[in-house]
Design a protein around this motif. Structure first.
Motif, PDB file in Angstrom:
ATOM      1  N   TRP A 162       0.851  -1.178   0.000  1.00 45.60           N
ATOM      2  CA  TRP A 162       0.000   0.000   0.000  1.00 45.60           C
ATOM      3  C   TRP A 162       0.887   1.228   0.000  1.00 45.60           C
ATOM      4  N   LEU A 163       0.495   2.243  -0.750  1.00 49.66           N
ATOM      5  CA  LEU A 163       1.192   3.525  -0.754  1.00 49.66           C
ATOM      6  C   LEU A 163       0.166   4.589  -0.457  1.00 49.66           C
ATOM      7  N   GLY A 164       0.428   5.399   0.557  1.00 45.55           N
ATOM      8  CA  GLY A 164      -0.515   6.437   0.950  1.00 45.55           C
ATOM      9  C   GLY A 164       0.199   7.724   1.296  1.00 45.55           C
ATOM     10  N   SER A 165      -0.598   8.760   1.551  1.00 44.38           N
ATOM     11  CA  SER A 165      -0.042  10.058   1.915  1.00 44.38           C
ATOM     12  C   SER A 165      -0.812  10.607   3.104  1.00 44.38           C
ATOM     13  N   GLU A 166      -0.350  11.766   3.580  1.00 46.36           N
ATOM     14  CA  GLU A 166      -1.046  12.424   4.692  1.00 46.36           C
ATOM     15  C   GLU A 166      -2.435  12.906   4.281  1.00 46.36           C
ATOM     16  N   THR A 167      -2.605  13.171   2.992  1.00 42.39           N
ATOM     17  CA  THR A 167      -3.846  13.785   2.527  1.00 42.39           C
ATOM     18  C   THR A 167      -4.790  12.824   1.806  1.00 42.39           C
ATOM     19  N   ALA A 168      -4.357  11.564   1.613  1.00 42.95           N
ATOM     20  CA  ALA A 168      -5.205  10.620   0.864  1.00 42.95           C
ATOM     21  C   ALA A 168      -5.071   9.221   1.452  1.00 42.95           C
ATOM     22  N   ASP A 169      -6.109   8.436   1.255  1.00 42.95           N
ATOM     23  CA  ASP A 169      -6.084   7.050   1.718  1.00 42.95           C
ATOM     24  C   ASP A 169      -5.016   6.258   0.969  1.00 42.95           C
ATOM     25  N   ALA A 170      -4.565   5.204   1.604  1.00 39.01           N
ATOM     26  CA  ALA A 170      -3.552   4.341   0.998  1.00 39.01           C
ATOM     27  C   ALA A 170      -4.119   3.623  -0.228  1.00 39.01           C
ATOM     28  N   VAL A 171      -3.297   3.542  -1.255  1.00 40.30           N
ATOM     29  CA  VAL A 171      -3.659   2.860  -2.494  1.00 40.30           C
ATOM     30  C   VAL A 171      -3.095   1.445  -2.440  1.00 40.30           C
ATOM     31  N   PRO A 172      -3.937   0.411  -2.571  1.00 38.46           N
ATOM     32  CA  PRO A 172      -3.383  -0.944  -2.655  1.00 38.46           C
ATOM     33  C   PRO A 172      -2.684  -1.122  -4.000  1.00 38.46           C
ATOM     34  N   ILE A 173      -1.444  -1.583  -3.952  1.00 40.52           N
ATOM     35  CA  ILE A 173      -0.679  -1.800  -5.182  1.00 40.52           C
ATOM     36  C   ILE A 173      -0.786  -3.284  -5.517  1.00 40.52           C
ATOM     37  N   GLU A 174      -1.583  -3.570  -6.525  1.00 42.36           N
ATOM     38  CA  GLU A 174      -1.816  -4.955  -6.949  1.00 42.36           C
ATOM     39  C   GLU A 174      -1.071  -5.194  -8.248  1.00 42.36           C
ATOM     40  N   TRP A 175      -0.522  -6.386  -8.388  1.00 43.61           N
ATOM     41  CA  TRP A 175       0.216  -6.717  -9.599  1.00 43.61           C
ATOM     42  C   TRP A 175       0.099  -8.188  -9.915  1.00 43.61           C
ATOM     43  N   THR A 176       0.399  -8.500 -11.155  1.00 43.83           N
ATOM     44  CA  THR A 176       0.505  -9.874 -11.622  1.00 43.83           C
ATOM     45  C   THR A 176       1.940 -10.063 -12.100  1.00 43.83           C
ATOM     46  N   VAL A 177       2.560 -11.147 -11.706  1.00 48.92           N
ATOM     47  CA  VAL A 177       3.903 -11.453 -12.183  1.00 48.92           C
ATOM     48  C   VAL A 177       3.745 -12.154 -13.533  1.00 48.92           C
ATOM     49  N   LEU A 178       4.147 -11.482 -14.600  1.00 53.46           N
ATOM     50  CA  LEU A 178       4.066 -12.053 -15.941  1.00 53.46           C
ATOM     51  C   LEU A 178       5.261 -12.953 -16.225  1.00 53.46           C
ATOM     52  N   LYS A 179       6.409 -12.596 -15.653  1.00 51.51           N
ATOM     53  CA  LYS A 179       7.620 -13.385 -15.818  1.00 51.51           C
ATOM     54  C   LYS A 179       8.497 -13.162 -14.603  1.00 51.51           C
ATOM     55  N   ALA A 180       8.969 -14.250 -14.021  1.00 50.26           N
ATOM     56  CA  ALA A 180       9.903 -14.163 -12.897  1.00 50.26           C
ATOM     57  C   ALA A 180      11.295 -14.490 -13.414  1.00 50.26           C
ATOM     58  N   ALA A 181      12.280 -13.781 -12.890  1.00 50.95           N
ATOM     59  CA  ALA A 181      13.663 -14.046 -13.288  1.00 50.95           C
ATOM     60  C   ALA A 181      14.064 -15.441 -12.837  1.00 50.95           C
ATOM     61  N   ALA A 182      14.766 -16.142 -13.709  1.00 54.04           N
ATOM     62  CA  ALA A 182      15.172 -17.511 -13.399  1.00 54.04           C
ATOM     63  C   ALA A 182      16.359 -17.555 -12.456  1.00 54.04           C
ATOM     64  N   ASP A 183      17.228 -16.555 -12.518  1.00 59.55           N
ATOM     65  CA  ASP A 183      18.441 -16.615 -11.706  1.00 59.55           C
ATOM     66  C   ASP A 183      18.596 -15.429 -10.761  1.00 59.55           C
ATOM     67  N   ALA A 184      17.513 -14.711 -10.527  1.00 58.70           N
ATOM     68  CA  ALA A 184      17.572 -13.582  -9.597  1.00 58.70           C
ATOM     69  C   ALA A 184      17.377 -14.086  -8.180  1.00 58.70           C
TER      70      ALA A 184
END
Length: 192
Positions: A162-184
């Motif tokens: 979640w990312l939020g500020s003093e003046t606004a509600d927190a934004v849920p950061i949703e994502w889909t992993v399309l590709k994961a690194a094989a050697d990271a």
């Protein structure tokens, strides 16, 4: 006469319980004249999600040889390269050869899906590349947080953020992993 970037300042507090990373960062963010608040705030979210000691904003749109963010080791070699948006497969391949780890954070809903279908075959063979697609409503919600001077808080816990500020509600950061690194290194964040 060329248009100049608009400067934004952010005080960013990060509490990433998944990686045990807790830090405060004073950020100076240059909004390129052709860049939207959406893209700028996705860059800020990327900084928060992948924060590390040497991570910094780069020239990005102003310089085709630099990503949006990078972390270099003490020798100046690029350890982590982070691009935001929908870079072409040549740019991703070039980044893959220059950095230990490449992260691409796509956003834009259906346009991201179309972009991914176009680059997928060539990008999937790059072992050190991770590709995320943000949820369709994440970037517009992040853009609503943009102010010339910001105090932001990012919380990451149990593969959610979640990312939020003093003046606004927190934004849920949703994502889909399309590709994961094989050697990271193991991913700190999961998503869907």
């Amino acid at each position: 006469m060329a248009l100049k970037s608009t400067i934004y300042k952010a005080e960013l507090q990060i509490a990433d319980m998944d990686r045990h990373y807790y830090a405060d960062h004073s950020l100076t963010i240059a909004l390129h004249p052709s860049e939207t608040n959406e893209r700028m705030m996705v860059r800020v979210a990327a900084f928060a999600l992948f924060a590390q000691e040497r991570l910094e904003f780069c020239k990005g749109l102003s310089d085709i040889d630099e990503p949006d963010l990078w972390a270099k080791d003490l020798t100046g070699a690029v350890d982590t390269w982070i691009d935001v948006g929908q870079p072409d497969e040549r740019r991703i391949a070039k980044a893959s050869s220059r950095a230990n780890e490449v992260i691409v954070i796509a956003y834009g809903g259906k346009t991201s899906d179309i972009w991914w279908q176009g680059v997928r075959n060539k990008v999937e063979r790059l072992r050190n590349v991770t590709v995320w697609s943000l949820g369709e409503n994440v970037a517009p919600a992040l853009a609503a947080l943009a102010e010339r001077t910001m105090r932001l808080q990012c919380t990451v816990q149990d593969h959610a953020a979640w990312l939020g500020s003093e003046t606004a509600d927190a934004v849920p950061i949703e994502w889909t992993v399309l590709k994961a690194a094989a050697d990271a290194r193991p991913a700190a964040h999961g998503g869907r």
